[in-house]
Design a protein around this motif. Structure first.
Motif, PDB file in Angstrom:
ATOM      1  N   ALA A   7       0.812  -1.220   0.000  1.00 54.60           N
ATOM      2  CA  ALA A   7       0.000   0.000   0.000  1.00 54.60           C
ATOM      3  C   ALA A   7       0.846   1.272   0.000  1.00 54.60           C
ATOM      4  O   ALA A   7       0.310   2.376  -0.109  1.00 54.60           O
ATOM      5  CB  ALA A   7      -0.942  -0.006   1.205  1.00 54.60           C
ATOM      6  N   ARG A   9       3.428   3.702  -1.766  1.00 53.13           N
ATOM      7  CA  ARG A   9       3.924   4.035  -3.112  1.00 53.13           C
ATOM      8  C   ARG A   9       5.402   4.402  -3.037  1.00 53.13           C
ATOM      9  O   ARG A   9       5.839   5.088  -2.116  1.00 53.13           O
ATOM     10  CB  ARG A   9       3.114   5.214  -3.659  1.00 53.13           C
ATOM     11  N   ASP A  23       6.207   6.796  -0.031  1.00 51.29           N
ATOM     12  CA  ASP A  23       5.057   7.676   0.166  1.00 51.29           C
ATOM     13  C   ASP A  23       3.950   6.954   0.914  1.00 51.29           C
ATOM     14  O   ASP A  23       3.221   6.138   0.347  1.00 51.29           O
ATOM     15  CB  ASP A  23       4.559   8.158  -1.201  1.00 51.29           C
ATOM     16  N   THR A  25       1.252   8.240   2.040  1.00 52.05           N
ATOM     17  CA  THR A  25      -0.092   8.794   1.830  1.00 52.05           C
ATOM     18  C   THR A  25      -1.011   7.816   1.101  1.00 52.05           C
ATOM     19  O   THR A  25      -2.226   7.863   1.302  1.00 52.05           O
ATOM     20  CB  THR A  25      -0.056  10.144   1.084  1.00 52.05           C
ATOM     21  N   THR A  26      -0.456   6.937   0.293  1.00 51.34           N
ATOM     22  CA  THR A  26      -1.298   5.933  -0.365  1.00 51.34           C
ATOM     23  C   THR A  26      -1.833   4.924   0.646  1.00 51.34           C
ATOM     24  O   THR A  26      -2.976   4.478   0.543  1.00 51.34           O
ATOM     25  CB  THR A  26      -0.526   5.214  -1.484  1.00 51.34           C
ATOM     26  N   ASP A  30      -6.018   4.308   1.888  1.00 52.97           N
ATOM     27  CA  ASP A  30      -6.626   2.985   1.776  1.00 52.97           C
ATOM     28  C   ASP A  30      -7.178   2.623   3.167  1.00 52.97           C
ATOM     29  O   ASP A  30      -6.416   2.324   4.087  1.00 52.97           O
ATOM     30  CB  ASP A  30      -5.556   1.985   1.332  1.00 52.97           C
TER      31      ASP A  30
END
Length: 176
Positions: A7, A9, A23, A25-26, A30
């Protein structure tokens, strides 16, 4: 934890060539991965006496707030210099080119309070070390540090463990 790692990135060559930026933030976007990450960050500390969670700016605010909620304790923001509205105490730390500083309000923690520090990623450990020193300066006892991501080749976790602080992370990315 493979689902959490998937999950996250990876952005090649950011912020400069040769860097593999992880990253989170992905993962935060989720719902299932975010919930699983928070639950996994809480698990090692469930049942332990913790008075508050300190989150390091900025993604540490998101994760730390959720962890504090799960532990039913308060939250302390560890902010960059000049961002807090009340009287502060600060701790400087070295960057690759220069010096930065983190701050907390003078009344953010009381002497003897047991604090868990949370952030998204541990790399070289400079910011987390400054947070540890700052909270200790305020009289807090550091229960541990919890991160989603560890970049073990950069030595940050070892740096914090040398300060006699337990470090947990959910996933690691070697070679970064």
């Amino acid at each position: 934890m493979d689902h959490l790692k998937a999950a996250i990135r990876t952005i090649p060559d950011y912020p400069k060539p040769g860097i593999q930026f992880r990253d989170v933030t992905t993962l935060l976007g989720d719902a299932g991965a975010f919930r699983a990450a928070v639950d996994a960050m809480v698990h090692p500390f469930a049942g332990k006496k913790i008075d508050c969670v300190a989150g390091i700016e900025a993604r540490g605010f998101i994760l730390g707030g959720a962890v504090a909620h799960q532990l039913s304790v308060g939250f302390v923001p560890v902010r960059k210099k000049g961002k807090l509205p009340y009287r502060t105490i600060g701790q400087s730390y070295e960057l690759e080119y220069g010096v930065d500083e983190v701050e907390i309000h003078v009344d953010a923690v009381r002497p003897g309070e047991r604090v868990l520090i949370v952030d998204d990623l541990i790399a070289t450990g400079g910011t987390a070390e400054a947070a540890i020193r700052l909270l200790r300066q305020a009289g807090a006892e550091i229960v541990g540090c919890s991160f989603v991501i560890d970049l073990p080749d950069l030595g940050g976790a070892r740096r914090l463990e040398a300060l006699d602080v337990a470090v947990t992370s959910l996933v690691s990315f070697e070679g970064d």
